[in-house]
Each structure stands twice: as C-alpha cells, then as structure tokens.
Design an enzyme around this catalytic site. Sequence first.
Site, PDB file in Angstrom:
ATOM      1  CB  THR A  18      -0.981   0.279   1.205  1.00 37.22           C
ATOM      2  OG1 THR A  18      -0.131   0.343   2.533  1.00 37.22           O
ATOM      3  CG2 THR A  18      -1.665  -1.383   1.459  1.00 37.22           C
ATOM      4  N   GLY A  19       0.460   2.315  -0.652  1.00 36.10           N
ATOM      5  CA  GLY A  19       1.327   3.522  -0.809  1.00 36.10           C
ATOM      6  C   GLY A  19       2.447   3.401  -1.499  1.00 36.10           C
ATOM      7  CB  ALA A  37       7.796 -10.156  -5.640  1.00 33.40           C
ATOM      8  CB  VAL A  39       5.042  -5.694  -6.886  1.00 31.24           C
ATOM      9  CG1 VAL A  39       4.543  -4.517  -5.821  1.00 31.24           C
ATOM     10  CG2 VAL A  39       6.257  -6.342  -6.334  1.00 31.24           C
ATOM     11  CE1 TYR A 169       3.196   8.453  11.057  1.00 27.89           C
ATOM     12  CE2 TYR A 169       4.833   8.957  12.628  1.00 27.89           C
ATOM     13  CZ  TYR A 169       4.420   8.308  11.672  1.00 27.89           C
ATOM     14  OH  TYR A 169       5.218   7.310  10.770  1.00 27.89           O
ATOM     15  N   GLY A 170       1.790   9.369  16.065  1.00 27.82           N
ATOM     16  CA  GLY A 170       2.487   8.216  16.923  1.00 27.82           C
ATOM     17  C   GLY A 170       1.186   7.181  17.611  1.00 27.82           C
ATOM     18  CB  SER A 172      -2.301   6.928  13.688  1.00 25.85           C
ATOM     19  OG  SER A 172      -0.943   7.480  12.988  1.00 25.85           O
ATOM     20  CE  LYS A 173       2.294   4.539  10.620  1.00 24.99           C
ATOM     21  NZ  LYS A 173       2.570   3.676   9.429  1.00 24.99           N
ATOM     22  N   GLY A 200      13.219   3.365  10.495  1.00 18.73           N
ATOM     23  CA  GLY A 200      14.031   4.105  10.983  1.00 18.73           C
ATOM     24  C   GLY A 200      13.928   5.711  10.741  1.00 18.73           C
TER      25      GLY A 200
END
Length: 298
Positions: A18-19, A37, A39, A169-170, A172-173, A200
Amino acid sequence: MAPLPSPLDLRGRTILVTGANAGIGYWCSEQLAARGARVLLGCRSPKRAQTAVDAIRARVPEADLRILPLDLGSLVSVAHAAASVDEQLDAVICNAGVKASSRDARTSDGFDLMMGTNLLGHFALVAQLVPHLAADARVVSVGSLAHRFAHLDPPALTAPWRGSSLRQYGRSKAALMAFAFELDRRWAASSRFSVCAHPGYAVDPLTPSRDGVVEVSDAVRALAAVTRFLVQGKDGGAAPIVHAATDVDVQSGDYWGPSGLAEFRGAPRRVFSSDEVRSIRVGEAIWSAAEAITGVRF
Ligand SMILES: NC(=O)c1ccc[n+]([C@@H]2O[C@H](COP(=O)([O-])OP(=O)(O)OC[C@H]3O[C@@H](n4cnc5c(N)ncnc54)[C@H](OP(=O)(O)O)[C@@H]3O)[C@@H](O)[C@H]2O)c1
C-alpha cells in the site's frame, strides 16, 4: 539435482504494497520486483501509480506489476480494492501513511485523517483480503519509532485529539502495531504471520533519484549529505520492511527495524516495541473498536 531456489528469489510470490507510488512503499515495490515478485501497487492516484510503474520498469524491465486502485481513507474504495484482488497474496505490506495533519482533517468516511488512514483503512483492507491470503501469508504493518511516545485509549480511537500532530501520528502508528500484534495472537494456530517493521529515519534527499518519484535538487542533496551518518534514504528504510515480508529468519509477532544508532539507519534487526502495543488488553480493545467504527468484521 535441481538447485534450491535462492532465498532472494521471489518468483512465484505475489505481494501487495500500500502507498507504493512514493517513498518507502515505492522502494519496497522496486526491491521486491527486482527479486522477481509480482507486486500489486495499492495507490489512490492512477497517475502517480503509473509513474511508479514506469520508474520500476526503467530499472527492472521484466517487472511483474499491477496497479490496484486503493484509497485507504475511503471504506468504499478499500472494499472495492479487496474485491478486485484475484491473485493469491503471499504478503501484504501495510505501508501507506499520513505523517502529519491538522486536527480537523478527515477521511472521506469522516474519521480523523491519520487514525482513519494509518489504522482503520489497513484494518478494513486486511480483514477483507483474508480469503485471498496464502496459507503462509505475511501481513507486515509499518510502525514507527513514534509509537513509543504514544498512549492508546481504544474507546476514544476517533475522538478529537489534543496535543501535537506528531503525537497523534504516534498514536495512529501505535494503534496499527497493536492491531498487528493482536493479529499475530489470533493467527497463532495458523501458518500465517503478522509482523511489524519500521524504516528508522528515512528521508528523500538521501534517496537515489527516480524519474517522477524521487526528484531532489543537487543543492538539497549536497546539504543533506552530512546527515548520512545518522539517517538514511527511503531505499534503506524499505530494507527492514522487505526483510519482514520475505526473510526466512522472521517469526510471526516480530518487530524489525534498522540496527544503527537509535534505530535511525542500518541493516535490519529485531527491535523492541513498547509494552502497550503488545498488551493483550490493548490489542483486543483496538480490534473491537476498529470493527465497531468501520463496520467491518474481522
Ligand atoms: N520516512 C520515515 O522516516 C518514516 C519513519 C517511520 C515510519 N514511517 C512510515 O513509513 C510509511 C511510509 O512513509 P514515507 O516516508 O515513505 O511516506 P511518504 O513518502 O509520504 O509516502 C506515503 C505514501 O502513502 C500514500 N498514502 C497516503 N494516504 C493514502 C491513502 N488514503 N490511500 C492510499 N495511499 C495513501 C501516499 O500516496 P499519495 O502519493 O497518493 O499521497 C504515498 O504513496 C508510513 O506509514 C510512515 O508512517 C516513515
């Protein structure tokens, strides 16, 4: 005797990213395609998706690619995307993400943009892809170092948020990671894997050029070069995610990230997540809340 297939050889494997048209999702797609692969590029913009396909084919002429129209901010689009998969999937990489937004930004279903895209869209997608998953399929959820600073309140998953965009954001992750570790527990009796990985600290100015996908001026590249000892390009950021999706040393429930200082850059290794995202209580509550909010039973 016929030679054993190389672990790097992904011919015969089909992986949805995704994305996939930009950033780390693009690099996952290029790296997977280079290893043979097939994709599926899950993207919301047909034009940006085609640009990514062209960029991959410029490097990997034989790449086996298909664009899967997918807007994770729309449950209707997610359902269409899942229904239009006719391949058996060996892996799904839940990579797409919104990294910053204003408090009033919403998905087309009216959910908070970051929680709605990063968690709820992927929850609904994976739930509806189950019939297409291979018996040993892997779902890789892309987390973030930012999850460590988050506190989850599952009943208030889509409630108006306070604090900074980075904090939301944190959350949601962290919510996506809690879902992933709950999926691992629910799949314990199966051969399927649910794994987390994070890239990272990965930035465009340290990323190789790709026409229409990564275009950074020489001046910006030169300025960014001094940060290379600390952070990395998005091609490097893709490495732990591709590793989690394909490598034989990965176990369900693992969390992979870069091995360097502060986990900002480096080769993939197992890393630690917060206790909260591995909590059974939190995982079950996130699952129930995601089902109730999306109306999608998993
Ligand atoms: N870069 C880092 O240092 C870092 C660190 C930790 C975690 N991550 C995570 O890694 C993932 C990729 O980050 P990145 O830096 O590569 O981000 P990016 O360059 O901003 O790319 C984000 C991708 O997500 C897609 N996307 C956003 N909303 C979408 C939606 N509603 N439906 C479908 N696709 C959507 C974007 O598509 P459009 O082009 O259509 O917008 C784009 O392809 C994210 O989940 C992020 O949280 C990144």
